[in-house]
Design a protein around this motif. Structure first.
Motif, short mmCIF file in Angstrom:
data_model
loop_
_atom_site.label_atom_id
_atom_site.label_comp_id
_atom_site.label_asym_id
_atom_site.label_seq_id
_atom_site.Cartn_x
_atom_site.Cartn_y
_atom_site.Cartn_z
N TYR A 186 -78.59 39.18 -15.89
CA TYR A 186 -77.91 40.23 -16.65
C TYR A 186 -76.71 39.68 -17.41
O TYR A 186 -76.11 38.67 -17.03
CB TYR A 186 -77.49 41.39 -15.74
CG TYR A 186 -76.40 41.06 -14.73
CD1 TYR A 186 -75.06 41.31 -15.02
CD2 TYR A 186 -76.71 40.53 -13.48
CE1 TYR A 186 -74.07 41.03 -14.09
CE2 TYR A 186 -75.73 40.27 -12.54
CZ TYR A 186 -74.40 40.51 -12.86
OH TYR A 186 -73.41 40.23 -11.95
N VAL A 187 -76.38 40.39 -18.49
CA VAL A 187 -75.19 40.10 -19.29
C VAL A 187 -74.65 41.44 -19.76
O VAL A 187 -75.38 42.24 -20.34
CB VAL A 187 -75.52 39.13 -20.46
CG1 VAL A 187 -76.66 39.64 -21.31
CG2 VAL A 187 -74.28 38.87 -21.31
N ILE A 188 -73.37 41.71 -19.49
CA ILE A 188 -72.85 43.05 -19.73
C ILE A 188 -71.63 43.01 -20.66
O ILE A 188 -71.16 41.95 -21.07
CB ILE A 188 -72.48 43.74 -18.40
CG1 ILE A 188 -71.32 43.01 -17.74
CG2 ILE A 188 -73.66 43.80 -17.47
CD1 ILE A 188 -70.66 43.86 -16.69
N ALA A 189 -71.14 44.23 -20.97
CA ALA A 189 -69.90 44.42 -21.75
C ALA A 189 -69.93 43.70 -23.09
O ALA A 189 -68.93 43.14 -23.53
CB ALA A 189 -68.69 43.99 -20.92
N SER A 190 -71.09 43.70 -23.74
CA SER A 190 -71.27 43.06 -25.07
C SER A 190 -71.01 41.56 -25.04
O SER A 190 -70.85 40.94 -26.09
CB SER A 190 -70.37 43.72 -26.12
OG SER A 190 -70.70 45.08 -26.31
N THR A 191 -71.00 40.96 -23.85
CA THR A 191 -70.79 39.51 -23.75
C THR A 191 -71.88 38.75 -24.47
O THR A 191 -71.65 37.63 -24.97
CB THR A 191 -70.73 39.11 -22.26
OG1 THR A 191 -69.63 39.79 -21.65
CG2 THR A 191 -70.53 37.61 -22.10
N PHE A 192 -73.07 39.31 -24.56
CA PHE A 192 -74.16 38.67 -25.30
C PHE A 192 -73.75 38.37 -26.73
O PHE A 192 -74.16 37.35 -27.31
CB PHE A 192 -75.39 39.58 -25.28
CG PHE A 192 -76.59 39.02 -25.99
CD1 PHE A 192 -77.42 38.09 -25.37
CD2 PHE A 192 -76.92 39.42 -27.28
CE1 PHE A 192 -78.53 37.57 -26.03
CE2 PHE A 192 -78.02 38.92 -27.93
CZ PHE A 192 -78.83 37.99 -27.30
N PHE A 193 -72.91 39.22 -27.32
CA PHE A 193 -72.50 39.05 -28.71
C PHE A 193 -71.54 37.87 -28.90
O PHE A 193 -71.24 37.50 -30.04
CB PHE A 193 -71.85 40.32 -29.24
CG PHE A 193 -72.75 41.52 -29.28
CD1 PHE A 193 -74.13 41.39 -29.23
CD2 PHE A 193 -72.22 42.79 -29.36
CE1 PHE A 193 -74.97 42.48 -29.27
CE2 PHE A 193 -73.04 43.91 -29.41
CZ PHE A 193 -74.42 43.77 -29.35
N LEU A 194 -71.05 37.28 -27.81
CA LEU A 194 -70.18 36.11 -27.94
C LEU A 194 -70.97 34.88 -28.38
O LEU A 194 -70.37 33.86 -28.75
CB LEU A 194 -69.47 35.84 -26.62
CG LEU A 194 -68.54 36.97 -26.14
CD1 LEU A 194 -67.87 36.58 -24.83
CD2 LEU A 194 -67.50 37.33 -27.19
N LEU A 195 -72.29 34.96 -28.32
CA LEU A 195 -73.13 33.93 -28.95
C LEU A 195 -73.14 34.23 -30.44
O LEU A 195 -73.65 35.27 -30.86
CB LEU A 195 -74.54 33.97 -28.37
CG LEU A 195 -74.64 33.65 -26.87
CD1 LEU A 195 -76.05 33.91 -26.36
CD2 LEU A 195 -74.22 32.21 -26.60
N THR A 196 -72.57 33.35 -31.24
CA THR A 196 -72.25 33.69 -32.63
C THR A 196 -73.31 33.30 -33.64
O THR A 196 -73.08 33.43 -34.85
CB THR A 196 -70.90 33.06 -33.02
OG1 THR A 196 -70.96 31.64 -32.83
CG2 THR A 196 -69.77 33.63 -32.17
N GLU A 197 -74.46 32.83 -33.17
CA GLU A 197 -75.58 32.52 -34.06
C GLU A 197 -76.82 33.23 -33.54
O GLU A 197 -77.06 33.28 -32.32
CB GLU A 197 -75.84 31.01 -34.13
CG GLU A 197 -74.69 30.19 -34.66
CD GLU A 197 -74.50 30.35 -36.16
OE1 GLU A 197 -75.45 30.82 -36.82
OE2 GLU A 197 -73.42 30.00 -36.66
N LEU A 236 -74.73 36.08 -16.76
CA LEU A 236 -74.37 35.24 -17.89
C LEU A 236 -73.02 35.70 -18.42
O LEU A 236 -72.82 36.87 -18.71
CB LEU A 236 -75.44 35.33 -18.98
CG LEU A 236 -76.88 35.08 -18.51
CD1 LEU A 236 -77.83 35.18 -19.69
CD2 LEU A 236 -77.00 33.72 -17.83
N GLY A 237 -72.07 34.75 -18.55
CA GLY A 237 -70.72 35.11 -18.93
C GLY A 237 -70.03 35.85 -17.80
O GLY A 237 -69.48 36.94 -17.98
N ILE A 238 -70.00 35.24 -16.63
CA ILE A 238 -69.53 35.92 -15.42
C ILE A 238 -68.03 36.16 -15.42
O ILE A 238 -67.54 37.06 -14.74
CB ILE A 238 -69.95 35.13 -14.16
CG1 ILE A 238 -69.77 35.98 -12.90
CG2 ILE A 238 -69.21 33.80 -14.07
CD1 ILE A 238 -70.38 35.35 -11.65
#
Length: 264
Positions: A111-122, A46-48
């Motif tokens: 998987y989702v790495i490098a804090s990319t999960f936090f790019l979801l802002t809600e 996710l967020g490749i």
């Protein structure tokens, strides 16, 4: 709620600089760890982005399919894939929203790495990401998040902050941050000034602490299997600045899922 077009516009701006900005970050340990979790199956990232982790993972024999909001990031990834020798495990990607996706395929690893999960802002979108990931796991599959621990890493340490990142006689790069602790939002603007003029590169993140992520996992029918401070497996402690969290389905029965694959 931020839509896919807003995310795409932001990360299309970053795409030309992303590989250069991350050139000193060694992806090999992350790729090795993810390969162990994927086993003989394919992985979904996710967020490749441009494939910074996906291509090293493919070198381990894991086919990787990815989602990203940015068409420009995916264009660069596809250019890179065209240069890969014949016989190497493929890396494929398509435009998609990592908060809500339905690929009709199950994976032993998402998987989702490098804090990319936090790019979801809600928070709602972050919970939805967990749920979407859970729906795409094989019964024995894992969902992996690598992210910063907000205060310990400095991500949310100040209300306002400015950092000079690079400076020379002809070049200056600095970042400004504004932190909203109520919404757990950090807004950033990176400014680059050089002989060719200046450029603004914005970013918005909604951070979450490990305990909040664990609750999101529970809402999605997942449980925390283990958490380490890094890809080497170091113990996660109160002073850790980052974490690698591995989640699995709360009740893993025999595999009755459709065949696994690298793309939908």
């Amino acid at each position: 709620m931020e839509d896919l077009h807003q995310q795409a516009a932001r990360w299309d701006q970053w795409a030309p600089y992303y590989d250069e900005d991350t050139r000193n970050q060694d992806p090999s340990r992350a790729a090795a760890g993810l390969s162990d979790l994927a086993g003989d199956g394919a992985a979904l990232e996710l967020g490749i982005g441009t494939g910074r982790i996906a291509f090293p993972l493919a070198e381990w024999g894991t086919a990787v399919f990815g989602l990203d909001a940015s068409p420009e990031m995916i264009r660069l990834l596809e250019e890179r894939q065209e240069k890969i020798p014949e016989g190497r495990s493929p890396v494929q990607a398509r435009i998609g929203n990592m908060a809500r996706f339905d690929l009709g395929t199950h994976y032993p690893l998402v998987y989702v790495i490098a804090s990319t999960f936090f790019l979801l802002t809600e928070q709602e979108d972050q919970v939805s990401c967990f749920r979407s990931a859970a729906r795409h796991l094989t019964p024995q599959g894992r969902f992996v998040i690598e992210a910063a621990v907000p205060h310990a890493s400095g991500m949310a340490s100040e209300r306002q902050q400015m950092i000079v990142r690079e400076m020379s006689e002809e070049h200056l790069k600095w970042s400004a941050f504004v932190h909203d602790p109520v919404r757990q939002i950090v807004r950033a603007q990176e400014v680059r000034v050089g002989p060719d003029g200046y450029r603004l590169l914005p970013n918005v993140m909604r951070y979450a602490y490990p305990a909040e992520l664990d609750l999101m996992a529970q809402l999605a029918g997942l449980r925390l299997e283990r958490r380490t401070a890094d890809w080497e497996g170091s113990a996660f402690t109160a002073t850790s600045t980052h974490h690698v969290s591995v989640y699995s389905l709360d009740s893993a029965d025999n595999d009755t899922s459709p065949p696994t694959g690298a793309s939908a």
